[in-house]
Design a protein around this motif. Structure first.
Motif, PDB file in Angstrom:
ATOM      1  N   UNK B  29       0.932  -1.201  -0.012  1.00 21.34           N
ATOM      2  CA  UNK B  29       0.161   0.030   0.094  1.00 21.34           C
ATOM      3  C   UNK B  29       0.743   1.291   0.163  1.00 21.34           C
ATOM      4  N   UNK B 515      10.301  -2.151 -11.444  1.00 23.65           N
ATOM      5  CA  UNK B 515      10.700  -3.202 -10.794  1.00 23.65           C
ATOM      6  C   UNK B 515       9.873  -4.226 -10.433  1.00 23.65           C
ATOM      7  N   UNK B 516       8.784  -4.109 -10.812  1.00 24.07           N
ATOM      8  CA  UNK B 516       7.497  -5.200 -10.512  1.00 24.07           C
ATOM      9  C   UNK B 516       7.521  -6.305 -11.625  1.00 24.07           C
ATOM     10  N   UNK B 517       7.919  -7.423 -10.962  1.00 26.09           N
ATOM     11  CA  UNK B 517       8.047  -8.555 -11.981  1.00 26.09           C
ATOM     12  C   UNK B 517       6.812  -9.029 -12.623  1.00 26.09           C
ATOM     13  N   UNK B 518       5.564  -8.601 -12.081  1.00 29.13           N
ATOM     14  CA  UNK B 518       4.358  -8.724 -12.668  1.00 29.13           C
ATOM     15  C   UNK B 518       3.478  -7.694 -13.205  1.00 29.13           C
ATOM     16  N   UNK B 542       1.385 -10.205  -6.539  1.00 27.48           N
ATOM     17  CA  UNK B 542       1.162 -11.304  -5.773  1.00 27.48           C
ATOM     18  C   UNK B 542       1.783 -11.256  -4.602  1.00 27.48           C
ATOM     19  N   UNK B 543       2.021  -9.776  -4.412  1.00 22.64           N
ATOM     20  CA  UNK B 543       2.462  -9.358  -2.982  1.00 22.64           C
ATOM     21  C   UNK B 543       3.945  -9.858  -2.584  1.00 22.64           C
ATOM     22  N   UNK B 544       4.801  -9.715  -3.471  1.00 19.33           N
ATOM     23  CA  UNK B 544       6.063 -10.100  -3.254  1.00 19.33           C
ATOM     24  C   UNK B 544       6.879  -9.277  -2.356  1.00 19.33           C
ATOM     25  N   UNK B 545       6.507  -8.022  -2.547  1.00 19.24           N
ATOM     26  CA  UNK B 545       7.171  -7.039  -1.577  1.00 19.24           C
ATOM     27  C   UNK B 545       8.358  -6.294  -1.965  1.00 19.24           C
ATOM     28  N   UNK B 546       8.567  -6.531  -3.310  1.00 23.63           N
ATOM     29  CA  UNK B 546       9.890  -6.231  -4.082  1.00 23.63           C
ATOM     30  C   UNK B 546       9.659  -4.587  -4.036  1.00 23.63           C
ATOM     31  N   UNK B 549      10.307  -2.881  -0.773  1.00 22.89           N
ATOM     32  CA  UNK B 549      11.717  -3.269  -0.243  1.00 22.89           C
ATOM     33  C   UNK B 549      12.564  -2.130  -1.180  1.00 22.89           C
ATOM     34  N   UNK B 550      12.335  -1.829  -2.454  1.00 21.57           N
ATOM     35  CA  UNK B 550      13.292  -0.920  -3.619  1.00 21.57           C
ATOM     36  C   UNK B 550      12.448   0.536  -3.550  1.00 21.57           C
ATOM     37  N   UNK B 559       1.284  -4.881   3.916  1.00 26.25           N
ATOM     38  CA  UNK B 559       0.329  -5.340   4.996  1.00 26.25           C
ATOM     39  C   UNK B 559      -0.283  -6.492   4.835  1.00 26.25           C
TER      40      UNK B 559
END
Lengths: 191, 562, 390, 332
Positions: B29, B515-518, B542-546, B549-550, B559
């Motif tokens: 979010x 950077x989102x792989x999706x 998918x909620x990877x959190x990348x 983090x970046x 969340x």
């Protein structure tokens, strides 16, 4: 149908000889077939090729086991087992050697004609490649095809100086053997 | 029925039918969180916001963003001790962003280019409010009340507005031209300024409360605090602030060869520097506190602005930190020296602080003047009923004075004040509280939101860049009233703004989008309603959190899925 | 006009007439002369195409696959180990339903190493999903190569034109090479409906789950069965254009009422035909040649076998531990006949062993003298073997 | 706080109007934080729409094309594991024959590139096909469940290079594929990392401009195979570069012409520690310590050999920088 078996060595143009002979026949309106006895041989090893000439389509594809004629591209091959096998009775053997027919005849005991094809080739081509000289002699002996047919076949394969030299070579070779010597035999086979 | 294609070929982009968002157990979010500079600003400025605007070339909007909290940026850009820079996360990376320089630049630009304050004149029938004291707190309160649509009357006992800024801050720190321009522009925005109106003399609180819907009191501290050493005072005692005011209004100064100034605040330092300017050969500052610097806790350091302390030292002022006066050495009633002693503030196990004097560390210094600069308190003239003999008012955090509905207090008149920016913040908060009061709404406490910490940023994406420094007058040229610190030029200000790490705020760097792989982050400058420039497509995230983090700015948090 | 051409040379000319745009090949005996001849045509500017000299047969097949899906007509050729090295790609080409034509210069598969002719190589990949057409002579190799492009491109299936190595590829004989006009009239420019195109991107070679894999396989099988009609039509149209038919799916010659028949694939048919003429005393014999082996022409085979009581099936390969590959398939097809012939299944000419004319009387003698054996290598000389292997 | 992103236009419309070329769509089935999915997306973005792709068997192929779905918006074909170089060569030959300028891309993993597909790749390079071959290097056979490849780094644990009494993971070194590729004397070969998307973009664009074979090796972390949180994929990739274990270099005709300099190399342990596949190296064991030193030595060798440790502009300052800028200016 005339069946010819050509014995030679890898590098002597054995298959080329067979292809030239069949090509000459086909171009003259006959049916012809030429193929090698395929092997994995390298330069210098004994090799065999076959020619069939006929007046109707050739369908068989087996090897020539009972040739009407043998063309042997060097005398030493006569000692190779099987070279003379299956020659039909009355068949002819054309051997490339500078020895005379009588001397060779003692060795093989049959109707032998000899031709110093290597010498002739060295003279006219500058290289010891006897195959076209032998074909010339063979056609001179059998008269199954006019010499012109061989000339045309050579013209398809060679150009320029090398063609000229070959043409002089086959002219010279034809002088070395008795014309029509095997004509009767050749006609008897139905060619 | 799905029909098999020849050779099982597939059509482009048909994977969109497969909603990979169903794999998610955590979702990213966008979460706006205050930058530490914002939380640290006593005036409530959101430096991160206006740095961002300036970095993208929107100088006027940047200024408007400042004045939405602080209408006096040209002033605070000069005189504030800028706690924003101390809090700046960039300080842990290379050097803090020079926020005050940008603030000052924008304040000056507004004056130079005549940018209008974004307020409209109040309606003729708008409610009336009164503000007493035209120092920074009063000016701020008046401005914010004006923004809220009130008719504001601003009273001051002096002929000109400015308060402490005019009376106590030397022109080499705050040129009068800047002060006049900024205050003048502000008053001209629609404030009814009534000069030379002293409470208790020209008007009374009761009248004000009767005539106005609400009153904001920002009288400042006009009364000197009592000072003596064991009851002893020199006969010719001068108090720091009085000397300063005198010097600034009439240009006179005492004569002395060696002066000891007692105190560690801005008045002490300004006093010392003025004395040097007036030719006093030896000027000493004696203070209980430490010199500010690395490792020195804020409650132990001198309260004066560190750069001012440094400049004072450059100008030859001698500072005696961690020292107390043990005894005045008097010849007759004149002072000839002081006995100093080493002392420190030590923390007791319970957390409280105790001043400890170390015996055997006494030294004597010859001086011919001792000037206390230990602070003022509120003058209770006209305000006695509110003060109850206390030195300061005790309002609630929003400035409301308990038991006196409609009366609000801010600025130096409340405890813990003492800085221009804090006064500006008081004015803003007081104005908001007054507005709610007048609307009959309950007071609203500020919600403290934790600022984004250094560790929540991703510093891999920032280049190291030196802080842009403004020109500064060499000590030997610091004479008279010439301003010591110069301003940043436009390029410098913009470069400095670009150094901002944008803590807790999206600055559209494209990292999440890149950077989102999706491909579940979609870019949209206009359409994102949450202050970012991107929206998450939760159908595919998918909620990877990348992205979180970046994110360089700590603007994305993960969340748990509901 | 008839020309004296080596088989390989004739095939190369036929390929060139089809105007392939990408050719990729890796040399292997006895395929070499074909690709050498093509390389020379390219070098001489007589064929304008991308000739990709790959580093393996595996890549040869892969290059033509890539090229075909990228919108070009392609050609490759191989034999023996080369076919096997390609085999993974061959399945892939067919399963992707990509039209590619290749020549298999049939050769035995080692070990032991043999460079000579039999049909073990193409038989080993009969399940790859390609159309397989076997040629009796070099004229047929020429005509079939041209037909193969039309069949492949209409059916979106790859076609393997099987030509006996050496026996055909290295034999010089008279060939009627069709004219470019004839070929152009017969074969339209390459069109592949699923050509990869940035303007209309599709994804080929996807992962298919068990929900659809059986359907994919069924579809491929059905496509091969349906291809039989295209093979027939191609030969008929070619015949209309050139006057030469190459035998459609199954070629039959000899007395239609003969009760004895010999079934073969490839060039051995010619030797048997000559031998049959030489031996009228051995009675009427029908010669049946499967020109198409995939799709397997069950219906045409049953028609050809009508009235036959003894059917000799000659193999040029075998499935060790199983027996005759063709024999087994023929028997399976004949199972539906009310009075199926007795089937005598022999492997002949393995690894280049000459098939002489006298095989004909010997075969007929074997048919008459014994009840059918499941399968035998006909001309095996057991005394060459240790006792336990006889 | 907003827990949902709000837009005033349908999100599907927004997706269609993204200001970048989208070669791979959402809805693919890559793992969370998949480095390969990201790398392939970045490559196709930079390469643009006028390309054709040959894709080796592997994760990328599997997760993008479960029929009837495909994530690709580009003409794409998967044939086999080991023939990608040849499929691409064929495509290129066909396009050349047809006079088309569409560029062919070949995509393979490290298994399909370093190992089984190496021959076809070598042939393609030797013949000079105009193909950009991109190897997504995740350092093991991930599609089949994490078996070692010749790209697997020394001492890494995979299911076929397990840790046990007698072994500390993979015994052999990571194959120096780039040197081998460069030895084909091709015009351009480079390594890149998903941690540096601008650098990837720059290298792809450069390769796209070259008429001839080019090769790009992209370090692509695999959260599953390497054993790290998917959120850390970029962090891990960045540390691989910054430790010197995965140098980013550019080679023209076999000659080194560019590197990503490291101002302050990070210790390899910073990189290794984040990954389960190296967890055995952090046990109290003398062999583990030796292997850590070995990996540090390998990194230092790279730094020395390629001259990575320099005071030149650091990656953040240099061309192809991945410094963020307000308003996404690094993509400008």
């Amino acid at each position: 149908m005339i069946e010819v078996r050509i014995h030679g060595r890898g590098g002597q143009g054995n298959v080329v000889a067979a292809y030239l002979l069949a090509t000459a026949a086909i171009d003259e309106g006959h049916f012809g077939q030429a193929f090698p006895a395929f092997g994995a041989e390298r330069r210098g090893a004994p090799v065999v090729s076959f020619v069939r000439i006929a007046e109707r389509a050739l369908r068989r594809r087996n090897q020539v086991l009972q040739p009407d004629f043998l063309i042997v591209q060097d005398r030493a091959l006569l000692k190779v087992p099987g070279v003379l096998d299956g020659l039909r009775p009355g068949g002819g053997i054309l051997v490339n050697t500078s020895l005379d027919a009588a001397t060779i005849g003692e060795q093989v005991g049959s109707a032998v004609v000899t031709l110093p094809a290597t010498q002739l080739a060295k003279t006219h081509l500058g290289r010891p490649v006897p195959n076209t000289a032998l074909l010339s002699a063979f056609l001179t002996l059998t008269q199954i095809l006019p010499m012109d047919a061989l000339t045309k076949a050579l013209e398809q394969k060679f150009r320029g100086d090398i063609l000229e030299r070959n043409l002089r070579l086959i002219e010279a070779a034809s002088q070395h053997v008795p014309a029509g010597h095997w004509k009767e035999r050749a006609h008897a086979t139905g060619a | 029925m799905t029909e098999l294609t020849r050779g099982a070929f597939a059509h482009p982009g048909t994977s969109l039918a497969f909603k990979t968002g169903s794999w998610r157990v955590q979702l990213p979010v966008h979460q706006h969180r205050p930058a530490p500079c914002h939380n640290a600003c006593p005036a409530g400025e959101d430096a991160q916001a206006y740095l961002g605007l300036l970095a993208t070339g929107q100088a006027q909007q940047a200024w408007e963003t400042i004045v939405s909290a602080n209408p006096l940026p040209a002033i605070t850009g000069r005189v504030c001790h800028h706690p924003c820079e101390s809090a700046c996360n960039r300080g842990q990376y290379d050097e803090a962003v020079g926020i005050h320089g940008v603030e000052r630049f924008l304040g000056d630009e507004a004056i130079r280019l005549g940018w209008a304050y974004p307020v409209s004149r109040p309606a003729a029938d708008a409610r009336k409010v009164a503000v007493v004291g035209a120092g920074p707190a009063g000016l701020s309160a008046a401005y914010h009340l004006l923004r809220a649509g009130y008719r504001v009357s601003l009273f001051d006992s002096l002929p000109e507005a400015g308060g402490t800024c005019r009376m106590a801050i030397p022109p080499y720190r705050l040129p009068r031209s800047v002060l006049d321009a900024e205050v003048g522009r502000l008053l001209a925005a629609g404030i009814d300024f009534r000069a030379q109106q002293q409470l208790g003399r020209d008007l009374s609180l009761a009248e004000l409360r009767q005539d106005f819907g609400a009153v904001f009191l920002a009288p400042g501290t006009q009364k000197n605090r009592e000072w003596s050493i064991d009851g002893a005072v020199p006969r010719d005692l001068h108090v720091g602030l009085d000397l300063l005011k005198e010097w600034m209004t009439v240009g006179s100064m005492i004569q002395a060869t060696s002066v000891a100034i007692i105190g560690g605040g801005n008045t002490a330092v300004d006093m010392a520097r003025v004395l040097r300017r007036c030719g006093v050969p030896q000027v000493h500052i004696i203070t209980h506190e430490a010199l500010p610097g690395a490792g020195i806790p804020a409650d132990d350091a001198m309260r004066a602005i560190p750069r001012e302390i440094a400049q004072a030292q450059e100008e030859g002022v001698i500072i005696h930190p961690h020292r107390g006066i043990r005894r005045l050495i008097l010849r007759g009633e004149r002072v000839v020296g002081v006995e100093m002693v080493h002392m420190k503030k030590l923390r007791r196990p319970d957390g409280s602080v105790e001043r400890v004097v170390f015996e055997g560390t006494e030294t004597v210094m010859h001086v011919d003047q001792v000037i206390p600069a230990i602070g003022q308190q509120v003058d209770d003239t006209g305000l006695a009923e509110l003060l109850h003999r206390q030195a300061f008012f005790a309002p609630d955090p929003q400035g409301a004075l308990s038991g006196h509905p409609g009366v609000f207090v801010g600025g130096d008149a409340r405890p813990g004040g003492g800085s221009v920016s804090a006064a500006v913040g008081d004015g803003r908060r007081g104005a908001l509280a007054m507005d709610r009061f007048l609307r009959g709404m309950a007071a609203q406490a500020d919600v403290a939101v934790t600022a984004v910490g250094f560790e929540q940023l991703n510093l891999n994406y920032f280049e190291s860049a030196p802080r842009g420094e403004a020109p500064i007058l060499p000590p030997e040229q610091r004479k008279g009233q010439e301003e010591i610190e110069g301003g940043l030029i436009a390029n410098q200000a913009r470069q400095e703004a670009e150094r901002c790490l944008s803590c807790g705020n999206c600055f559209a760097c494209d990292n999440c989008w890149t950077l989102c792989p999706d491909s579940a982050v979609l870019k949209t400058t206009e359409q994102a309603a949450d202050g970012s420039h991107y929206v998450f497509d939760y159908d595919y995230c998918k909620g990877c959190g990348l992205c979180a983090k970046e994110c360089p700015c700590g603007y994305i948090t993960m969340e748990d899925e509901a | 006009m008839r020309q004296a051409l080596e088989g390989s040379q004739a095939i190369a000319r036929a390929v060139a007439l089809c105007r392939p745009q990408v050719i990729a090949a890796y040399p292997i005996t006895p395929q070499t002369h074909i690709v050498e001849n093509i390389a020379k045509l390219v070098a001489d500017g007589k064929l304008v195409c991308e000739y990709v000299s790959v580093e393996s047969e595996f890549s040869a097949a892969s290059v033509v696959l890539g090229a075909a899906v990228a919108g070009s007509r392609t050609y490759t050729a191989s034999a023996s180990q080369g076919i096997l090295l390609m085999s993974e790609v061959l399945f892939n080409i067919a399963g992707s339903r990509v039209p590619i034509v290749m020549t298999c210069a049939n050769r035995a598969v080692g070990a032991p190493l043999s460079i000579w002719n039999d049909q073990q190589d193409s038989m080993a990949v009969r399940d790859a999903g390609w159309i397989q057409l076997y040629c009796a002579d070099n004229q047929e190799a020429v005509d079939t190569t041209i037909q193969a492009y039309r069949i492949a491109e209409r059916t979106e299936l790859p076609v393997m034109v099987c030509v006996d190595g050496f026996t055909l590829t290295h034999t010089l004989e008279p060939i009627d090479v069709p004219s470019q006009q004839q070929v152009d009239a017969f074969l339209p420019p390459y069109h592949f409906a699923r050509t990869l195109d940035p303007m209309k991107p599709i994804s080929m070679g996807t992962l298919v789950s068990p929900d659809f894999y059986p359907e994919a396989r069924h579809s491929h099988h059905q496509a091969l069965l349906n291809a039989a009609a295209e093979i027939v039509a191609a030969d008929a149209d070619w015949c209309a254009l050139t006057g030469r038919s190459q035998g459609s799916l199954v070629q039959v010659e000899g007395d239609a009422d003969a009760s004895v028949a010999i079934l073969t694939l490839g060039s051995v048919i010619g030797t048997l035909a000559d031998a049959r003429e030489m031996h009228p005393e051995l009675g009427t014999v029908k010669l049946i040649r499967l020109r198409a082996f995939r799709p397997f022409p069950s219906e045409a085979l049953l028609q050809a076998c009508a009235g036959v009581t003894d059917l000799v099936v000659l193999e040029r390969a075998l499935s060790p531990g199983g027996g005759g590959i063709v024999g087994a398939e023929v028997k399976a097809a004949l199972f539906d006949m009310p009075n199926p012939p007795r089937v005598h299944n022999f492997a002949v000419g393995l690894g280049g062993r000459d098939i002489p004319l006298d095989i004909y009387p010997r075969l007929l003698q074997a048919v008459r003298s014994q009840s059918p054996r499941p399968f035998a290598v006909f001309d095996v000389e057991l005394d060459k073997l240790p006792a336990e292997d006889r | 706080m907003n827990t949902t992103s709000q837009t005033t236009i349908p999100i599907a419309d927004l997706r269609r109007s993204q200001p970048r070329f989208q070669g791979i769509e959402s809805g693919h089935r890559a793992c969370l934080g998949c480095g390969e999915a990201l790398a392939a997306r970045l490559v196709t973005e930079a390469a643009g729409p006028d390309v054709m792709i040959a894709n080796a068997t592997g994760c990328l192929e599997i997760f993008t094309t479960p029929w009837p779905e495909s994530s690709w918006r580009l003409p794409w074909m998967h044939s086999l594991f080991e023939n990608t170089g040849a499929i691409a060569a064929g495509m290129e030959a066909a396009l050349k024959a047809q006079g088309k300028s569409t560029k062919v891309l070949a995509f393979g993993g490290d298994g399909g590139t370093f190992d089984i597909g190496f021959q076809a790749l070598s042939g393609m390079l030797e013949r000079g096909h105009n193909v950009l071959y991109v190897c997504y290097d995740n350092e093991a056979y991930m599609n089949t469940g994490i078996q070692r490849s010749s790209s697997t780094p020394h001492a890494a644990m995979t299911t076929t290079s397990p840790v046990g009494r007698d072994r500390m993971g993979k015994r052999h070194l990571k194959k120096d594929i780039l040197s081998i590729i460069a030895s084909h004397h091709i015009p351009f070969a480079a390594s890149a990392s998903v941690a540096y998307p601008s650098d990837i973009r720059k290298k792809v664009r450069r390769a796209m401009e070259i008429e001839g074979p080019t090769f790009l090796l992209i370090h692509s972390p695999c959260p599953l195979g390497w054993g790290h949180d998917g959120a850390l994929s970029i962090e891990v990739a960045r540390l691989a570069v910054q430790s010197g274990l995965f140098p980013l270099i550019e080679l023209e005709r076999g000659e080194l012409i560019g590197t990503m300099p490291l101002r302050q190399p990070r210790p390899v342990t910073d990189y290794l520690r984040l990954q389960q596949r190296f967890s055995h190296l952090f046990k109290d064991d003398s062999r583990a310590r030796e292997e850590l030193e070995h990996l540090q030595a390998l990194a230092e060798r790279n730094i020395e050999y390629y001259g990575l440790n320099s005071n030149r502009d650091d990656p953040c300052d240099s061309e192809g920088a991945d410094t963020v800028r307000r308003g996404g200016q690094r993509w400008g």
